[in-house]
Design an enzyme around this catalytic site. Structure first.
Site, PDB file in Angstrom:
ATOM      1  N   ALA A  33      -0.961 -41.935 112.808  1.00 16.98           N
ATOM      2  CA  ALA A  33      -2.325 -42.406 112.563  1.00 16.98           C
ATOM      3  C   ALA A  33      -2.344 -43.490 111.495  1.00 16.98           C
ATOM      4  O   ALA A  33      -3.002 -44.528 111.660  1.00 16.98           O
ATOM      5  CB  ALA A  33      -3.223 -41.233 112.159  1.00 16.98           C
ATOM      6  N   GLU A  56       3.240 -42.095 100.871  1.00 16.84           N
ATOM      7  CA  GLU A  56       3.869 -40.993 101.594  1.00 16.84           C
ATOM      8  C   GLU A  56       4.506 -40.002 100.624  1.00 16.84           C
ATOM      9  O   GLU A  56       5.266 -40.382  99.742  1.00 16.84           O
ATOM     10  CB  GLU A  56       4.924 -41.535 102.561  1.00 16.84           C
ATOM     11  N   SER A  64       4.655 -36.088 111.894  1.00 15.11           N
ATOM     12  CA  SER A  64       5.143 -35.111 112.877  1.00 15.11           C
ATOM     13  C   SER A  64       6.007 -35.750 113.957  1.00 15.11           C
ATOM     14  O   SER A  64       6.612 -35.033 114.754  1.00 15.11           O
ATOM     15  CB  SER A  64       3.952 -34.387 113.524  1.00 15.11           C
ATOM     16  N   GLU A  82       4.382 -35.688 124.978  1.00 14.55           N
ATOM     17  CA  GLU A  82       4.083 -35.949 126.379  1.00 14.55           C
ATOM     18  C   GLU A  82       3.022 -37.043 126.429  1.00 14.55           C
ATOM     19  O   GLU A  82       1.970 -36.921 125.812  1.00 14.55           O
ATOM     20  CB  GLU A  82       3.559 -34.676 127.048  1.00 14.55           C
ATOM     21  N   TYR A 201      -9.719 -30.568 127.141  1.00 13.01           N
ATOM     22  CA  TYR A 201      -8.469 -30.815 127.869  1.00 13.01           C
ATOM     23  C   TYR A 201      -8.701 -30.862 129.375  1.00 13.01           C
ATOM     24  O   TYR A 201      -8.184 -31.744 130.072  1.00 13.01           O
ATOM     25  CB  TYR A 201      -7.441 -29.731 127.541  1.00 13.01           C
ATOM     26  N   SER A 292      -2.133 -31.199 108.337  1.00 12.52           N
ATOM     27  CA  SER A 292      -0.870 -31.532 109.002  1.00 12.52           C
ATOM     28  C   SER A 292      -0.323 -30.297 109.691  1.00 12.52           C
ATOM     29  O   SER A 292      -0.288 -29.220 109.099  1.00 12.52           O
ATOM     30  CB  SER A 292       0.164 -32.034 107.992  1.00 12.52           C
ATOM     31  N   THR A 506      -2.139 -34.938 120.578  1.00 10.15           N
ATOM     32  CA  THR A 506      -1.670 -36.068 121.379  1.00 10.15           C
ATOM     33  C   THR A 506      -1.471 -37.284 120.479  1.00 10.15           C
ATOM     34  O   THR A 506      -2.165 -37.448 119.476  1.00 10.15           O
ATOM     35  CB  THR A 506      -2.684 -36.441 122.479  1.00 10.15           C
TER      36      THR A 506
END
Length: 589
Positions: A33, A56, A64, A82, A201, A292, A506
């Site tokens: 992001a 950071e 992730s 995916e 979804y 997170s 996602t």
């Protein structure tokens, strides 16, 4: 900020926003992001790269999106990604990021060519009885009642699903279906998770219902997500003079908050052990990745389990500190506190060059794991595993510098409190070797060979206390809006920020929230691509009806007598019309 569709907006280049040369940006975290937000600030906001600062907490970027060779442990992948062709914001981003693999190509070009030449699909999605393919694999096995429950959920309004669980809207009929096996293991949904997110979804990916059983809906990168997605972004941003600061923990952001206005005034940080405060003006934009799912991860090794923990890390503590300043900044406790013990917590990476192990993999997936092409085509789930174990091999090698004879397998268990058939332990209690033994057992390796073959694999378990936090039941307001009402210079990005219609867990959600945040705070005059509107396409809805009923024609679907009469009369009226064409295309008549 507004939404758009079609290529008119997609191909347009916005004008330079007014006053952008006087603005700077601070991005908390270096996950997808933040990296996406920095890219949009430069490309569409035309902000100078040297005015962008990424803070950071760790010594490595990517959040992730990982995939590393740990010198002490070996290869580690905590998860995979995916992707599909209608991740509109993701592809809008990567069309502008140069590939590190292919000269004069973008990451999107590279990805597009790869998945054209090597399309993804699975030859074996579910196994049982120690390596035997499930006889009904490929079928949804939904009853009339289960199909009705799916339709009823989709027809509900989102606000009707505040704090509602999946188990509140689906009966045993649905939870016993193959559809649910495919769904829960592919996305990591569990019955205690959010029915609101389940509905999103279903509606978001209805165009891929036909590819649910064999994963033909999916697309994957060449290497692990760190090397294929994160590294090109990092190199791209460095070339634009973006500043990356590692070892910086953001403890709090001081915000002047009222109903009408939110202004970030200072960022409180700890930099290499020293407390500091960065003063802000309204020209200093702050983008916060709140929460997170991989925070506080612990690792084991072949001989040691990954230690369980529930200690919240910096991203959760920062969100807690922000939420106390303004109720519009959400309710983090809803997501990371008190996750059920049965939840998924552990994944493992098993790396081996043992030919016998590789042959057992090939026996199940029907492909050569060392071909450099698609292997399993997505996860293979063990239906009769107490752990609800699944494993996958993407294109090998998964790491650029990995030896040519080596493969890395990703393994996870959906249930963390059940004892394995081989180990008689929960996955949380297991060392890497024991997890590997459980996996080999379910692949059909003779029991007398399992221990020796597991010793030929280097298996690294990872314990992630918040990996399913995205899916916990929520209500409206539990996640902050991407740009809260009246915000002058603070935005929330990532999968714990609230945007309409899209789905968490996602890469698209991360990039979409980043794009919306940049466009809104800088007033970029270009539309953010709307979530793909497949749920509004009657052709897709009819096709989904066919798939959910395992290809039955309308006259074969179980209906009450009255509904059957209505169906016959409607079909008679539709004869010779466009409606008849649509029904034929959907294989319903």
């Amino acid at each position: 900020m507004y939404y758009s569709n079609g290529n008119y907006e997609a191909f347009a280049r916005p004008k330079k926003p007014e006053g952008v040369d006087n603005k700077s940006a601070y991005l908390v975290g270096s996950g997808l992001a933040s990296l996406a937000a920095a890219s949009f600030l430069i490309r569409d906001g035309q902000m100078k790269g040297e005015n962008i600062h990424i803070l950071e907490e760790l010594d490595l970027p990517g959040g992730s999106l990982d995939g590393i060779l740990n010198p002490e442990r070996g290869y580690i992948m905590r998860g995979g990604r995916e992707m599909e062709n209608h991740f509109e914001c993701l592809w809008d981003l990567f069309r502008s990021v140069p590939s590190l693999e292919v000269e004069d190509a973008s990451v999107l070009d590279e990805f597009y060519w790869l998945n054209k030449e090597d399309p993804n699909y699975s030859k074996c999605r579910v196994i049982e009885n120690r390596g035997q393919r499930l006889e009904s694999d490929g079928k949804m096995t939904l009853t009339k009642k289960a199909n009705k429950e799916i339709i009823q959920l989709c027809l509900m309004k989102e606000e009707q699903l505040n704090d509602v669980k999946i188990s509140d809207v689906f009966s045993k009929d649905f939870l016993d279906s193959n559809f649910w096996i495919y769904w829960k293991t592919m996305f990591a949904f569990e019955p205690w998770h959010s029915a609101m997110e389940m509905r999103r979804y279903l509606m978001r990916f209805i165009h891929h219902i036909g590819g649910l059983a064999d994963f033909s809906a999916l697309k994957f990168t060449k290497f692990n997500q760190f090397e294929s997605l994160v590294m090109p972004l990092i190199e791209h941003l460095k070339a634009k003079n973006v500043t990356f600061e590692y070892g910086v923990t953001v403890k709090n952001i001081q915000v002047e908050c009222s109903k009408e206005s939110k202004v970030a005034k200072a960022i409180d940080i700890v930099r290499r052990g020293n407390e500091e405060s960065i003063p802000l003006t309204e020209n200093d934009l702050v983008f916060v990745t709140n929460g997170s799912i991989t925070e506080s991860t612990t690792y084991g090794d072949n001989d040691t389990p990954a230690p369980p923990t529930s200690k919240p890390g910096g991203a959760w503590q920062l969100w807690e500190n922000l939420s106390t300043q303004c109720e519009e900044f959400g309710n983090p406790a809803k997501f990371y506190k008190d996750l059920p013990e049965k939840s998924w917590f552990v994944s493992a990476t098993a790396t081996t060059n043992n030919k016998e192990v590789i042959d057992y993999i090939q026996k199940i997936c029907k492909r050569d794991p060392l071909s450099g092409r698609t292997v399993t085509g997505g996860i293979v789930t063990v239906d009769d595993s107490n752990w609800q174990l699944s494993f996958t091999l993407n294109r090998q090698q998964q790491f650029k510098n990995q030896p040519d004879d080596q493969v890395s397998v990703w393994i996870y268990a959906l249930y963390s409190d059940e004892r394995g058939e081989r180990t008689n332990k929960t996955i949380v209690e297991c060392s890497g070797k024991e997890i590997c033994e459980e996996w080999l057992y379910h692949m059909g390796v003779p029991e007398e060979k399992i221990s020796a073959l597991a010793a030929e694999c280097n298996t690294i378990p990872s314990y992630m206390p918040y990996i399913t936090a995205y899916f916990m039941p929520r209500k409206e307001g539990d996640r902050p809006l991407v740009v809260p009402h009246g915000s002058k210079n603070i935005a929330f990005i990532g999968n714990f920020a609230e945007t309409e219609r899209d789905t968490v867990f996602t890469t698209e959600y991360s990039v979409r929230t980043a794009m919306e945040a940049v466009y809104k705070l800088l007033e970029v005059d270009r539309g953010v691509p709307e979530v793909f509107a497949s749920v509004y396409d009657v052709r897709i809805l009819l096709h989904a009806l066919s798939v959910l009923n395992d290809g039955k024609k309308l006259d074969e679907i179980d209906m009450p007598f009255y509904e059957r009469l209505v169906e016959k009369r409607l079909l008679k009226k539709a004869s010779g019309t466009f409606i008849e064409e649509l029904l034929e295309e959907a294989n319903l008549i």
